[in-house]
Design a protein around this motif. Structure first.
Motif, PDB file in Angstrom:
ATOM      1  N   TYR A  37      15.862  38.772 -44.967  1.00  0.00           N
ATOM      2  CA  TYR A  37      15.262  38.861 -43.634  1.00  0.00           C
ATOM      3  C   TYR A  37      14.340  40.068 -43.538  1.00  0.00           C
ATOM      4  CZ  TYR A  37      14.692  38.074 -38.688  1.00  0.00           C
ATOM      5  OH  TYR A  37      14.146  37.801 -37.461  1.00  0.00           O
ATOM      6  N   HIS A  38      14.717  41.151 -44.164  1.00  0.00           N
ATOM      7  CA  HIS A  38      13.870  42.349 -44.150  1.00  0.00           C
ATOM      8  C   HIS A  38      12.499  42.061 -44.760  1.00  0.00           C
ATOM      9  CE1 HIS A  38      12.593  46.503 -44.773  1.00  0.00           C
ATOM     10  NE2 HIS A  38      12.437  46.246 -46.063  1.00  0.00           N
ATOM     11  N   SER A  45       5.830  35.700 -39.542  1.00  0.00           N
ATOM     12  CA  SER A  45       6.192  35.759 -38.132  1.00  0.00           C
ATOM     13  C   SER A  45       7.706  35.681 -37.973  1.00  0.00           C
ATOM     14  CB  SER A  45       5.534  34.595 -37.380  1.00  0.00           C
ATOM     15  OG  SER A  45       6.077  33.359 -37.830  1.00  0.00           O
ATOM     16  N   THR A  46       8.175  36.027 -36.785  1.00  0.00           N
ATOM     17  CA  THR A  46       9.610  35.961 -36.501  1.00  0.00           C
ATOM     18  C   THR A  46      10.129  34.534 -36.658  1.00  0.00           C
ATOM     19  OG1 THR A  46       9.454  37.809 -34.937  1.00  0.00           O
ATOM     20  CG2 THR A  46      11.375  36.372 -34.744  1.00  0.00           C
ATOM     21  N   LYS A  47       9.338  33.560 -36.221  1.00  0.00           N
ATOM     22  CA  LYS A  47       9.742  32.156 -36.337  1.00  0.00           C
ATOM     23  C   LYS A  47       9.891  31.755 -37.799  1.00  0.00           C
ATOM     24  CE  LYS A  47       8.436  27.458 -35.016  1.00  0.00           C
ATOM     25  NZ  LYS A  47       7.446  26.603 -34.293  1.00  0.00           N
ATOM     26  N   ARG A  48       8.938  32.179 -38.633  1.00  0.00           N
ATOM     27  CA  ARG A  48       8.984  31.846 -40.058  1.00  0.00           C
ATOM     28  C   ARG A  48      10.184  32.525 -40.728  1.00  0.00           C
ATOM     29  NH1 ARG A  48       7.647  28.008 -43.711  1.00  0.00           N
ATOM     30  NH2 ARG A  48       7.108  28.896 -45.754  1.00  0.00           N
ATOM     31  N   ALA A  49      10.418  33.776 -40.390  1.00  0.00           N
ATOM     32  CA  ALA A  49      11.566  34.494 -40.954  1.00  0.00           C
ATOM     33  C   ALA A  49      12.869  33.816 -40.560  1.00  0.00           C
ATOM     34  CB  ALA A  49      11.555  35.949 -40.481  1.00  0.00           C
ATOM     35  N   SER A  50      12.940  33.334 -39.318  1.00  0.00           N
ATOM     36  CA  SER A  50      14.146  32.642 -38.853  1.00  0.00           C
ATOM     37  C   SER A  50      14.343  31.331 -39.597  1.00  0.00           C
ATOM     38  CB  SER A  50      14.063  32.387 -37.343  1.00  0.00           C
ATOM     39  OG  SER A  50      14.025  33.602 -36.629  1.00  0.00           O
ATOM     40  N   THR A  51      13.254  30.628 -39.860  1.00  0.00           N
ATOM     41  CA  THR A  51      13.344  29.363 -40.597  1.00  0.00           C
ATOM     42  C   THR A  51      13.858  29.598 -42.016  1.00  0.00           C
ATOM     43  OG1 THR A  51      11.540  28.368 -39.322  1.00  0.00           O
ATOM     44  CG2 THR A  51      12.051  27.372 -41.459  1.00  0.00           C
ATOM     45  N   LEU A  52      13.304  30.594 -42.688  1.00  0.00           N
ATOM     46  CA  LEU A  52      13.744  30.907 -44.048  1.00  0.00           C
ATOM     47  C   LEU A  52      15.200  31.368 -44.052  1.00  0.00           C
ATOM     48  CD1 LEU A  52      10.557  32.741 -45.372  1.00  0.00           C
ATOM     49  CD2 LEU A  52      11.275  30.398 -45.855  1.00  0.00           C
ATOM     50  N   LEU A 195      25.290  35.601 -39.546  1.00  0.00           N
ATOM     51  CA  LEU A 195      24.825  35.556 -38.157  1.00  0.00           C
ATOM     52  C   LEU A 195      24.845  36.945 -37.531  1.00  0.00           C
ATOM     53  CD1 LEU A 195      26.574  32.270 -36.949  1.00  0.00           C
ATOM     54  CD2 LEU A 195      24.169  32.593 -37.610  1.00  0.00           C
ATOM     55  N   ILE A 196      25.812  37.766 -37.919  1.00  0.00           N
ATOM     56  CA  ILE A 196      25.863  39.148 -37.420  1.00  0.00           C
ATOM     57  C   ILE A 196      24.643  39.923 -37.913  1.00  0.00           C
ATOM     58  CG2 ILE A 196      27.111  41.330 -37.572  1.00  0.00           C
ATOM     59  CD1 ILE A 196      29.704  39.693 -37.618  1.00  0.00           C
ATOM     60  N   VAL A 197      24.312  39.748 -39.199  1.00  0.00           N
ATOM     61  CA  VAL A 197      23.121  40.415 -39.752  1.00  0.00           C
ATOM     62  C   VAL A 197      21.866  39.927 -39.031  1.00  0.00           C
ATOM     63  CG1 VAL A 197      21.658  40.642 -41.801  1.00  0.00           C
ATOM     64  CG2 VAL A 197      24.145  40.836 -42.019  1.00  0.00           C
ATOM     65  N   TYR A 198      21.769  38.614 -38.846  1.00  0.00           N
ATOM     66  CA  TYR A 198      20.610  38.032 -38.165  1.00  0.00           C
ATOM     67  C   TYR A 198      20.481  38.595 -36.753  1.00  0.00           C
ATOM     68  CZ  TYR A 198      17.547  34.538 -36.059  1.00  0.00           C
ATOM     69  OH  TYR A 198      16.523  33.914 -35.396  1.00  0.00           O
ATOM     70  N   TYR A 199      21.601  38.649 -36.030  1.00  0.00           N
ATOM     71  CA  TYR A 199      21.591  39.174 -34.664  1.00  0.00           C
ATOM     72  C   TYR A 199      21.174  40.639 -34.661  1.00  0.00           C
ATOM     73  CZ  TYR A 199      23.298  40.699 -30.104  1.00  0.00           C
ATOM     74  OH  TYR A 199      23.387  41.245 -28.844  1.00  0.00           O
ATOM     75  N   SER A 200      21.619  41.398 -35.663  1.00  0.00           N
ATOM     76  CA  SER A 200      21.259  42.817 -35.745  1.00  0.00           C
ATOM     77  C   SER A 200      19.753  42.993 -35.880  1.00  0.00           C
ATOM     78  CB  SER A 200      21.973  43.477 -36.934  1.00  0.00           C
ATOM     79  OG  SER A 200      23.378  43.450 -36.766  1.00  0.00           O
ATOM     80  N   PHE A 201      19.143  42.187 -36.742  1.00  0.00           N
ATOM     81  CA  PHE A 201      17.686  42.267 -36.891  1.00  0.00           C
ATOM     82  C   PHE A 201      16.968  41.858 -35.607  1.00  0.00           C
ATOM     83  CE2 PHE A 201      18.317  42.196 -41.586  1.00  0.00           C
ATOM     84  CZ  PHE A 201      17.482  43.243 -41.923  1.00  0.00           C
ATOM     85  N   LYS A 204      16.506  44.436 -32.767  1.00  0.00           N
ATOM     86  CA  LYS A 204      15.682  45.599 -33.098  1.00  0.00           C
ATOM     87  C   LYS A 204      16.322  46.582 -34.075  1.00  0.00           C
ATOM     88  CE  LYS A 204      12.771  43.821 -30.249  1.00  0.00           C
ATOM     89  NZ  LYS A 204      11.636  43.033 -30.779  1.00  0.00           N
ATOM     90  N   HIS A 205      17.384  46.185 -34.745  1.00  0.00           N
ATOM     91  CA  HIS A 205      17.903  47.005 -35.824  1.00  0.00           C
ATOM     92  C   HIS A 205      17.074  46.727 -37.083  1.00  0.00           C
ATOM     93  CE1 HIS A 205      21.331  46.987 -33.047  1.00  0.00           C
ATOM     94  NE2 HIS A 205      21.671  48.134 -33.603  1.00  0.00           N
ATOM     95  N   ASN A 206      17.079  47.667 -38.017  1.00  0.00           N
ATOM     96  CA  ASN A 206      16.344  47.459 -39.259  1.00  0.00           C
ATOM     97  C   ASN A 206      17.291  47.535 -40.453  1.00  0.00           C
ATOM     98  OD1 ASN A 206      16.822  50.236 -39.680  1.00  0.00           O
ATOM     99  ND2 ASN A 206      14.840  50.791 -38.777  1.00  0.00           N
TER     100      ASN A 206
END
Length: 242
Positions: A37-38, A45-52, A195-201, A204-206
Motif C-alpha cells: 500500500y505504501h 490514485s487512492t482508488k487504484r491503491a485500494s483496488t490493488l 484491514l487494520i493496516v488499510y484503515y491506518s493508511f 492518514k497514518h504512514n
C-alpha cells in the motif's frame, strides 16, 4: 455422558479460536501488505491503491482456503480409513510440533527479539524479494500473486494449525455438530490485520507510523503466539490423549 460431549465440543472450539488468534497475530503478510500500500499509494490514485490492495487480500484468502481444504482432505482421509486423528501417535506428534513452535515463536520469530526493528525469521534474500515485488506491483494480477507468495514463508508456523484446526472441525462435524461457520471465520481471520493496516493508511497514518506501532507491539505478538501454541498443546495433552 452429556458432560463429556459438551466438554469435547468446548475444547474443539477453544482450539480453533486459539488457532485463529495465532493466524491474526502473524506479522509477515501484514508487513508485506503495508509495503504494497505504501508503494502503490505513492504511484497511483487512492482508488487504484485500494483496488490493488483488494487483490492482495483475495490472493491471501485463496491460498489460505487452499491450505485449509488440503488439511481437511488429510483429516477426512484419516476418518474415512477409520484412523482416529486423535490417537496417541498422531496427537503426540502434533503436540511436539506445537511445543516447538511455541518456543520458536517466542525466541526466533523475530530476528532480533529485543531490537528496535521488525525483521522476521525469514532469510534476508526472501525478505528483499518480497519488498522488491511489493514496490513493482502495477496490476491486480501482480497484487494477487504477491498475496499468495507472502503466505509461503510462514508455512512452518501455519500448516500445523491448518491440520489441527481441520481435524477439530471435522471431529465436531462427525460426532456432534456441523459448524461450517468456524471454517469460514478461520479462513477469513487473516484479513483482520490487513484491514487494520488499510484503515491506518486511510486515516492518514504512514508506513513509518505503522512500523513504529509494530515495533511497540512486538513483545505482545511474541507472547501471544507462544502462549497460544502452548495452550493448544496443553489442551490436546489433557483432552485428546486416549
Amino acid at each position: 455422558m452429556w458432560y463429556n460431549l459438551s466438554m469435547n465440543v468446548f475444547v474443539s472450539v477453544g482450539i480453533v479460536i486459539l488457532a485463529m488468534l495465532i493466524m491474526a497475530s502473524l506479522q509477515l503478510v501484514p508487513g508485506v501488505f503495508a509495503l504494497l500500500y505504501h508503494y502503490t499509494s505513492g504511484k497511483h490514485s487512492t482508488k487504484r491503491a485500494s483496488t490493488l490492495s483488494l487483490f492482495f487480500i483475495i490472493g491471501t484468502e485463496i491460498i489460505s482456503a487452499f491450505f485449509f481444504i488440503a488439511a481437511i482432505y488429510i483429516s477426512n482421509t484419516l476418518f474415512i480409513n477409520d484412523l482416529d486423528p486423535h490417537n496417541n501417535i498422531l496427537t503426540w506428534a502434533s503436540i511436539g510440533i506445537l511445543i516447538a513452535l511455541s518456543i520458536a515463536s517466542f525466541f526466533f520469530y523475530f530476528r532480533h527479539p529485543h531490537g528496535k526493528d521488525t525483521e522476521l525469521f525469514i532469510p534476508r534474500k526472501i525478505a528483499t524479494n518480497l519488498n522488491l515485488r511489493a514496490s513493482k506491483v502495477e496490476s491486480p494480477s501482480d497484487a494477487f500473486a504477491l498475496g499468495v507468495l507472502s503466505n509461503i514463508p510462514e508455512i512452518l508456523f501455519t500448516l500445523p494449525l491448518y491440520i489441527v484446526t481441520a481435524t477439530e472441525i471435522i471431529y465436531m462435524h462427525t460426532e456432534y455438530l456441523a459448524d461450517d461457520f468456524l471454517t469460514i471465520v478461520y479462513i477469513l481471520i487473516s484479513t483482520i490485520p490487513l484491514l487494520i493496516v488499510y484503515y491506518s493508511f486511510r486515516t492518514k497514518h504512514n508506513l513509518a507510523t505503522i512500523i513504529r506501532s509494530r515495533i511497540h507491539d512486538k513483545n505482545f505478538h511474541r507472547l501471544c503466539l507462544s502462549l497460544s501454541y502452548a495452550t493448544i498443546a496443553i489442551l490436546m495433552i489433557f483432552f485428546r490423549i486416549v
